[in-house]
Design a protein around this motif. Sequence first.
Motif, PDB file in Angstrom:
ATOM      1  N   UNK A 216       0.833  -1.201   0.000  1.00 31.91           N
ATOM      2  CA  UNK A 216       0.000   0.000   0.000  1.00 31.91           C
ATOM      3  C   UNK A 216       0.867   1.250   0.000  1.00 31.91           C
ATOM      4  N   UNK A 217       0.465   2.224  -0.793  1.00 32.45           N
ATOM      5  CA  UNK A 217       1.171   3.492  -0.807  1.00 32.45           C
ATOM      6  C   UNK A 217       2.415   3.509  -1.666  1.00 32.45           C
ATOM      7  N   UNK A 218       2.582   2.522  -2.540  1.00 33.18           N
ATOM      8  CA  UNK A 218       3.726   2.502  -3.453  1.00 33.18           C
ATOM      9  C   UNK A 218       3.235   2.306  -4.883  1.00 33.18           C
ATOM     10  N   UNK A 219       4.101   2.678  -5.825  1.00 28.57           N
ATOM     11  CA  UNK A 219       3.782   2.562  -7.248  1.00 28.57           C
ATOM     12  C   UNK A 219       4.181   1.181  -7.758  1.00 28.57           C
ATOM     13  N   UNK A 220       3.282   0.569  -8.501  1.00 30.62           N
ATOM     14  CA  UNK A 220       3.535  -0.744  -9.097  1.00 30.62           C
ATOM     15  C   UNK A 220       4.342  -0.620 -10.391  1.00 30.62           C
ATOM     16  N   UNK A 221       3.944   0.327 -11.263  1.00 30.09           N
ATOM     17  CA  UNK A 221       4.687   0.529 -12.508  1.00 30.09           C
ATOM     18  C   UNK A 221       4.350   1.882 -13.112  1.00 30.09           C
ATOM     19  N   UNK A 222       5.181   2.311 -14.030  1.00 28.12           N
ATOM     20  CA  UNK A 222       4.935   3.506 -14.829  1.00 28.12           C
ATOM     21  C   UNK A 222       4.865   3.097 -16.290  1.00 28.12           C
ATOM     22  N   UNK A 223       3.876   3.619 -16.996  1.00 30.08           N
ATOM     23  CA  UNK A 223       3.673   3.289 -18.407  1.00 30.08           C
ATOM     24  C   UNK A 223       3.954   4.511 -19.272  1.00 30.08           C
ATOM     25  N   UNK A 224       4.676   4.280 -20.361  1.00 35.74           N
ATOM     26  CA  UNK A 224       4.947   5.319 -21.349  1.00 35.74           C
ATOM     27  C   UNK A 224       4.065   5.074 -22.569  1.00 35.74           C
ATOM     28  N   UNK A 225       3.606   6.158 -23.183  1.00 32.79           N
ATOM     29  CA  UNK A 225       2.677   6.057 -24.311  1.00 32.79           C
ATOM     30  C   UNK A 225       3.430   5.918 -25.623  1.00 32.79           C
ATOM     31  N   UNK A 226       2.949   4.993 -26.432  1.00 33.56           N
ATOM     32  CA  UNK A 226       3.470   4.812 -27.782  1.00 33.56           C
ATOM     33  C   UNK A 226       2.279   4.828 -28.742  1.00 33.56           C
ATOM     34  N   UNK A 227       2.418   5.420 -29.941  1.00 30.72           N
ATOM     35  CA  UNK A 227       1.243   5.658 -30.781  1.00 30.72           C
ATOM     36  C   UNK A 227       0.430   4.427 -31.159  1.00 30.72           C
TER      37      UNK A 227
END
Length: 318
Positions: A216-227
């Motif tokens: 709880x209270x932590x980030x699981x992942x970050x996603x970058x956008x691709x077209x």
Amino acid sequence: MEKLLTGIHHITAIAQNTRENLDFYTGILGLRLVKQTVNFDDPGVYHLYYGNETGMPGSLLTFFPYARWKSGRKGTSMVYTTAFSVPLASRDYWVERLRRFRVAQQPIQERWGKEPFLYFEDRDGLGLELVFTDQDARPAFSYGHIPAAYAIRGIHHATIWEADVAPTIRLLTEHLQHRLIEEHDNRFRLTTDDDRPGHYVDLLHMPGSPKGLPGWGTVHHIAFATPGRKSQDDLRQRLIDSGFQPTSVLDRHYFTSVYFREPGGVLFELATTGPGFMIDETQEELGTSLKWPPVLASRYPAMHPRLPSLSLHLQAFS
């Protein structure tokens, strides 16, 4: 050069209580509940998407509410802070609003000599910031209980803590079309070719700091956008050629995804910008009902009863 990345797509974190999470992000912060669906890998758990009116990439903070987990520990190898853009004129409004709803906050500080920001945490301890800027032209969303002139515009940047920033900088600049634009002390800011909010990633060099632990209270992942799929496939092959081990392309219904660990251990995702959230709801209907992934239809009878019903309680936050 062909643009393979267009900024941040979304950031996904872990929450404890579904009701408290919904109240905090729609009620206190005023984000739209864009989509209520489930974790494709664990469909007995919600996946809640909060963002702007249409759920555009770069506006989205999403959550897996895992009541059975425990509190995590923020640290290295982790997205430490998610920052949102709000207008400069909203400084006093947000300080008072967070105080009114008993959200602990730090005094307003300034970064780079030009970026005032306010750090606070949600009910689970997730690190958040409001960056006060008039350089974000994205349209704001408001349910009406927060003035549109003060409302959140979208994600401004993510801050990642690393024990060693150099390998991650190389990954971002050599393979993921970022460039380094700011450096001060132990903070490094990178961006895609679009030098504006929603495209920034800050790396904080924190050698000797404890490694983050999930919960709880932590980030699981970050996603970058691709077209689209072609750019996604091109990026995936680049990673393979450079010795990384990305997953196969996974169908997430609203986009397709590829996951891999960056050198510091943070889980990165490459997510397509389409088809988007309006393939099964109109813009007006977004987030108003549970949408079950067609690929998981056979598991609906067993999993659906585990999910609590959701409703907005916005009147309590006017």
